[in-house]
Design an enzyme around this catalytic site. Structure first.
Site, PDB file in Angstrom:
ATOM      1  N   HIS A   1       2.832   7.869  -1.115  1.00 11.54           N
ATOM      2  CA  HIS A   1       1.815   6.855  -1.394  1.00 11.54           C
ATOM      3  C   HIS A   1       0.485   7.115  -0.693  1.00 11.54           C
ATOM      4  CE1 HIS A   1       5.314   3.899  -2.508  1.00 11.54           C
ATOM      5  NE2 HIS A   1       5.062   4.778  -3.453  1.00 11.54           N
TER       6      HIS A   1
ATOM      7  N   ALA B   1      16.023   0.628  12.775  1.00  8.90           N
ATOM      8  CA  ALA B   1      15.948   2.094  12.764  1.00  8.90           C
ATOM      9  C   ALA B   1      15.768   2.664  14.171  1.00  8.90           C
ATOM     10  CB  ALA B   1      14.783   2.529  11.871  1.00  8.90           C
TER      11      ALA B   1
ATOM     12  N   GLU C   1      18.720  -5.412   6.590  1.00  8.54           N
ATOM     13  CA  GLU C   1      19.073  -6.242   5.433  1.00  8.54           C
ATOM     14  C   GLU C   1      19.628  -5.375   4.312  1.00  8.54           C
ATOM     15  OE1 GLU C   1      15.881  -8.708   3.949  1.00  8.54           O
ATOM     16  OE2 GLU C   1      15.101  -9.018   5.963  1.00  8.54           O
TER      17      GLU C   1
ATOM     18  N   GLN D   1       7.131   6.657   2.181  1.00 11.82           N
ATOM     19  CA  GLN D   1       6.261   5.800   1.354  1.00 11.82           C
ATOM     20  C   GLN D   1       5.120   5.270   2.221  1.00 11.82           C
ATOM     21  OE1 GLN D   1       8.898   3.011  -1.197  1.00 11.82           O
ATOM     22  NE2 GLN D   1      10.254   3.780   0.386  1.00 11.82           N
ATOM     23  N   ASN D   2       5.199   5.531   3.516  1.00 15.23           N
ATOM     24  CA  ASN D   2       4.225   4.939   4.439  1.00 15.23           C
ATOM     25  C   ASN D   2       2.913   5.717   4.440  1.00 15.23           C
ATOM     26  OD1 ASN D   2       6.300   3.268   4.974  1.00 15.23           O
ATOM     27  ND2 ASN D   2       6.804   4.113   6.969  1.00 15.23           N
TER      28      ASN D   2
ATOM     29  N   GLY E   1      14.575   1.866   6.319  1.00 14.05           N
ATOM     30  CA  GLY E   1      13.506   0.870   6.374  1.00 14.05           C
ATOM     31  C   GLY E   1      12.721   0.692   5.094  1.00 14.05           C
TER      32      GLY E   1
ATOM     33  N   CYS F   1     -12.958  10.739  -3.311  1.00 17.89           N
ATOM     34  CA  CYS F   1     -14.140  10.442  -4.132  1.00 17.89           C
ATOM     35  C   CYS F   1     -13.725  10.168  -5.577  1.00 17.89           C
ATOM     36  CB  CYS F   1     -15.111  11.621  -4.068  1.00 17.89           C
ATOM     37  SG  CYS F   1     -16.560  11.382  -5.110  1.00 17.89           S
TER      38      CYS F   1
HETATM   39  C1  BJW Z   1      13.658  -2.411   8.878  1.00 16.54           C
HETATM   40  C2  BJW Z   1      13.229  -2.797  10.112  1.00 16.54           C
HETATM   41  C3  BJW Z   1      13.615  -1.979  11.156  1.00 16.54           C
HETATM   42  C4  BJW Z   1      12.462  -4.236   8.789  1.00 16.54           C
HETATM   43  N1  BJW Z   1      14.347  -0.892  10.929  1.00 16.54           N
HETATM   44  N2  BJW Z   1      14.373  -1.376   8.567  1.00 16.54           N
HETATM   45  C5  BJW Z   1      10.459   1.226 -12.776  1.00 16.54           C
HETATM   46  C6  BJW Z   1      10.942  -0.055 -12.837  1.00 16.54           C
HETATM   47  C7  BJW Z   1      10.105  -1.153 -12.555  1.00 16.54           C
HETATM   48  C8  BJW Z   1       8.780  -0.967 -12.205  1.00 16.54           C
HETATM   49  C9  BJW Z   1       8.295   0.313 -12.141  1.00 16.54           C
HETATM   50  C10 BJW Z   1       9.125   1.387 -12.428  1.00 16.54           C
HETATM   51  N3  BJW Z   1       8.400   2.525 -12.276  1.00 16.54           N
HETATM   52  C11 BJW Z   1       7.154   2.179 -11.875  1.00 16.54           C
HETATM   53  C12 BJW Z   1       7.055   0.840 -11.801  1.00 16.54           C
HETATM   54  C13 BJW Z   1       5.838   0.060 -11.402  1.00 16.54           C
HETATM   55  C14 BJW Z   1       5.636  -0.001  -9.909  1.00 16.54           C
HETATM   56  C15 BJW Z   1       6.881  -0.611  -9.273  1.00 16.54           C
HETATM   57  O1  BJW Z   1       7.725   0.057  -8.720  1.00 16.54           O
HETATM   58  N4  BJW Z   1       6.995  -1.930  -9.335  1.00 16.54           N
HETATM   59  C16 BJW Z   1       8.170  -2.625  -8.793  1.00 16.54           C
HETATM   60  C17 BJW Z   1       7.809  -3.261  -7.432  1.00 16.54           C
HETATM   61  C18 BJW Z   1       8.575  -3.670  -9.783  1.00 16.54           C
HETATM   62  N5  BJW Z   1       5.363   1.323  -9.383  1.00 16.54           N
HETATM   63  C19 BJW Z   1       4.124   1.834  -9.387  1.00 16.54           C
HETATM   64  O2  BJW Z   1       3.174   1.237  -9.868  1.00 16.54           O
HETATM   65  C20 BJW Z   1       3.977   3.235  -8.836  1.00 16.54           C
HETATM   66  N6  BJW Z   1       3.291   4.054  -9.750  1.00 16.54           N
HETATM   67  C21 BJW Z   1       3.876   4.543 -10.848  1.00 16.54           C
HETATM   68  O3  BJW Z   1       5.026   4.314 -11.103  1.00 16.54           O
HETATM   69  O4  BJW Z   1       3.060   5.349 -11.611  1.00 16.54           O
HETATM   70  C22 BJW Z   1       3.448   5.619 -12.931  1.00 16.54           C
HETATM   71  C23 BJW Z   1       2.879   4.506 -13.752  1.00 16.54           C
HETATM   72  C24 BJW Z   1       1.509   4.334 -13.762  1.00 16.54           C
HETATM   73  C25 BJW Z   1       0.972   3.330 -14.543  1.00 16.54           C
HETATM   74  C26 BJW Z   1       1.813   2.468 -15.243  1.00 16.54           C
HETATM   75  C27 BJW Z   1       3.196   2.652 -15.199  1.00 16.54           C
HETATM   76  C28 BJW Z   1       3.736   3.690 -14.433  1.00 16.54           C
HETATM   77  C29 BJW Z   1       3.087   3.222  -7.589  1.00 16.54           C
HETATM   78  C30 BJW Z   1       3.687   2.449  -6.496  1.00 16.54           C
HETATM   79  C31 BJW Z   1       2.694   2.393  -5.335  1.00 16.54           C
HETATM   80  C32 BJW Z   1       3.160   1.453  -4.257  1.00 16.54           C
HETATM   81  N7  BJW Z   1       2.100   1.211  -3.387  1.00 16.54           N
HETATM   82  C33 BJW Z   1       2.333   0.389  -2.187  1.00 16.54           C
HETATM   83  C34 BJW Z   1       0.984   0.070  -1.573  1.00 16.54           C
HETATM   84  C35 BJW Z   1       0.379   1.309  -0.906  1.00 16.54           C
HETATM   85  C36 BJW Z   1      -0.929   1.007  -0.326  1.00 16.54           C
HETATM   86  C37 BJW Z   1      -0.827  -0.090   0.714  1.00 16.54           C
HETATM   87  O5  BJW Z   1      -0.219   0.127   1.766  1.00 16.54           O
HETATM   88  O6  BJW Z   1      -1.365  -1.182   0.477  1.00 16.54           O
HETATM   89  O7  BJW Z   1       3.190   1.067  -1.294  1.00 16.54           O
HETATM   90  S1  BJW Z   1       3.233  -1.114  -2.533  1.00 16.54           S
HETATM   91  C38 BJW Z   1       4.127  -1.130  -1.024  1.00 16.54           C
HETATM   92  O8  BJW Z   1       5.531  -1.024  -1.362  1.00 16.54           O
HETATM   93  C39 BJW Z   1       3.747   0.177  -0.305  1.00 16.54           C
HETATM   94  C40 BJW Z   1       5.085   0.662   0.132  1.00 16.54           C
HETATM   95  O9  BJW Z   1       5.032   2.065   0.349  1.00 16.54           O
HETATM   96  C41 BJW Z   1       5.992   0.270  -1.004  1.00 16.54           C
HETATM   97  C42 BJW Z   1       7.434   0.206  -0.619  1.00 16.54           C
HETATM   98  O10 BJW Z   1       7.657  -0.754   0.348  1.00 16.54           O
HETATM   99  P1  BJW Z   1       8.700  -0.450   1.503  1.00 16.54           P
HETATM  100  O11 BJW Z   1       8.257   0.705   2.284  1.00 16.54           O
HETATM  101  O12 BJW Z   1      10.042  -0.414   0.933  1.00 16.54           O
HETATM  102  O13 BJW Z   1       8.477  -1.710   2.463  1.00 16.54           O
HETATM  103  P2  BJW Z   1       9.034  -3.204   2.280  1.00 16.54           P
HETATM  104  O14 BJW Z   1       8.159  -4.074   3.082  1.00 16.54           O
HETATM  105  O15 BJW Z   1       9.241  -3.546   0.860  1.00 16.54           O
HETATM  106  O16 BJW Z   1      10.483  -3.172   2.939  1.00 16.54           O
HETATM  107  C43 BJW Z   1      10.648  -3.044   4.337  1.00 16.54           C
HETATM  108  C44 BJW Z   1      12.118  -2.900   4.611  1.00 16.54           C
HETATM  109  O17 BJW Z   1      12.276  -2.566   5.975  1.00 16.54           O
HETATM  110  C45 BJW Z   1      12.929  -4.183   4.358  1.00 16.54           C
HETATM  111  O18 BJW Z   1      14.073  -3.856   3.586  1.00 16.54           O
HETATM  112  C46 BJW Z   1      13.333  -4.627   5.764  1.00 16.54           C
HETATM  113  O19 BJW Z   1      14.608  -5.238   5.800  1.00 16.54           O
HETATM  114  C47 BJW Z   1      13.351  -3.313   6.505  1.00 16.54           C
HETATM  115  N8  BJW Z   1      13.131  -3.387   7.933  1.00 16.54           N
HETATM  116  N9  BJW Z   1      12.469  -3.980   9.949  1.00 16.54           N
HETATM  117  C48 BJW Z   1      14.723  -0.629   9.631  1.00 16.54           C
HETATM  118  N10 BJW Z   1      13.241  -2.294  12.430  1.00 16.54           N
HETATM  119 ZN    ZN Z   2     -17.689  13.308  -4.387  1.00 15.82          ZN
END
Ligand code: BJW
Ligand code: ZN
Length: 263
Positions: free
Chosen positions: A126, A239, A223, A108-109, A195, A134
């Site tokens: 992502h 990790a 966690e 997802q990174n 993670g 563009c």
């Molecule tokens: C360690 C550690 C160490 C610490 N070792 N671990 C179904 C149900 C409900 C909602 C939805 C659904 N389907 C879709 C949705 C809507 C939405 C969604 O999921 N919302 C929920 C949050 C409620 N999803 C979307 O909108 C997606 N699109 C989509 O579904 O399209 C279809 C659609 C379109 C239109 C309308 C409806 C549907 C797109 C999602 C895009 C996410 N984008 C982001 C931002 C990217 C750009 C940016 O970087 O700014 O992606 S959000 C952010 O969260 C980023 C990440 O990739 C993503 C996930 O986060 P991640 O990687 O899990 O990080 P953290 O910080 O949350 O967790 C870190 C973890 O690491 C923690 O657990 C720590 O404990 C741990 N950790 N140190 C190991 N050393």
């Molecule tokens: Zn262009």
């Protein structure tokens, strides 16, 4: 605070790791935490920038309302990522690709650290912070060598406005990315979830698909997450400390194995 000593690798996992032919790893922001990249959630905190929660600034709505602010946010983060290097977890995963007949990294990174560690064919659900796209002609442009100032950059091909080539909340994933990851999840025997808070869909569905298809699912996270319940094994810790223990060359791996009664 948990450490790797809170976790031990079961004999079931080490056996599976030795014989599995098809392995999938799903990673999230936590895998890059030990490289110094901030996570979005975790430890009870949510990332905020200039008073805005990240899910507001990293959203399709913000792209419509204030494209320059979105560029400012991603320029700032690209600046932070510039000197960042992959850590032991990225390197361990890159090493695993030699070991298994079929090996898939799904991330997802957007930071490109898996590729920097040597992982190939990474499925980026992502997008990438190192590319722009563009609005008009959809051409993708590499950003590493491009000088970006305060302005919204223009497409070198058609002059249209560029946007970061990342998937914001409310946007669709890149065509085919989820479908490829889901197909790999259907067929893997062993699935690592590393993670990620596992709250963002559809990415969080990948280990659910693997579990439903009979894979052994292992979570690596300091966690618990909503996914922990369906995991066959939860390795509580960082990790960068846990994943190298699984690599065959790790001297300390055998010391951390334990026997678990079969279910
Ligand atoms: C360690 C550690 C160490 C610490 N070792 N671990 C179904 C149900 C409900 C909602 C939805 C659904 N389907 C879709 C949705 C809507 C939405 C969604 O999921 N919302 C929920 C949050 C409620 N999803 C979307 O909108 C997606 N699109 C989509 O579904 O399209 C279809 C659609 C379109 C239109 C309308 C409806 C549907 C797109 C999602 C895009 C996410 N984008 C982001 C931002 C990217 C750009 C940016 O970087 O700014 O992606 S959000 C952010 O969260 C980023 C990440 O990739 C993503 C996930 O986060 P991640 O990687 O899990 O990080 P953290 O910080 O949350 O967790 C870190 C973890 O690491 C923690 O657990 C720590 O404990 C741990 N950790 N140190 C190991 N050393
Ligand atoms: Zn262009």
């Amino acid at each position: 605070m948990h450490s790797v000593t809170d976790s031990v690798i079961s004999s079931k996992l080490s056996e599976l790791f030795a014989i599995a032919r098809n392995v999938l790893v799903l990673t999230g922001a936590g895998i890059s935490a030990e490289s110094g990249v901030p996570t979005f959630r975790g430890g009870g905190n949510t990332a905020v920038w200039k008073g805005m929660p990240f899910d507001v600034i990293s959203s399709a709505g913000m792209l419509q309302r204030d494209l320059p602010a979105v560029w400012e946010w991603f320029n700032y983060r690209r600046g932070l990522l510039g000197p960042v290097k992959p850590n032991a977890a990225h390197h361990a995963i890159a090493g695993w690709q030699k070991q298994f007949e079929h090996f898939t990294v799904v991330t997802q990174n957007i930071d490109g650290l898996h590729q920097a560690a040597g992982s190939r064919d990474v499925i980026e659900l992502h997008g990438s912070i190192w590319r722009a796209r563009c609005f008009d002609c959809e051409t993708r442009h590499e950003l590493r060598d491009l000088r970006i100032g305060q302005e919204v950059p223009s497409c070198m091909d058609c002059g249209g406005h560029l946007r970061p080539d990342v998937v914001l909340f409310g946007e669709m994933l890149p065509p085919g990315a989820f479908e490829r990851a889901a197909a790999e999840a259907q067929h893997c025997e062993l699935c690592f979830v590393v993670g990620t808070s596992a709250v963002v869909y559809p990415a969080a569905a990948i280990p659910e698909i693997a579990h439903a298809a009979g894979a052994y699912v292992v979570e690596v996270n300091p966690e618990p997450t909503p996914l922990s319940e369906i995991c066959d094994e939860v390795l509580t810790g960082k990790a960068g400390e846990i994943l190298p223990l699984l690599s065959p060359t790790s001297a300390s791996s055998s010391q951390l194995m334990r026997s678990v009664p079969s279910a």
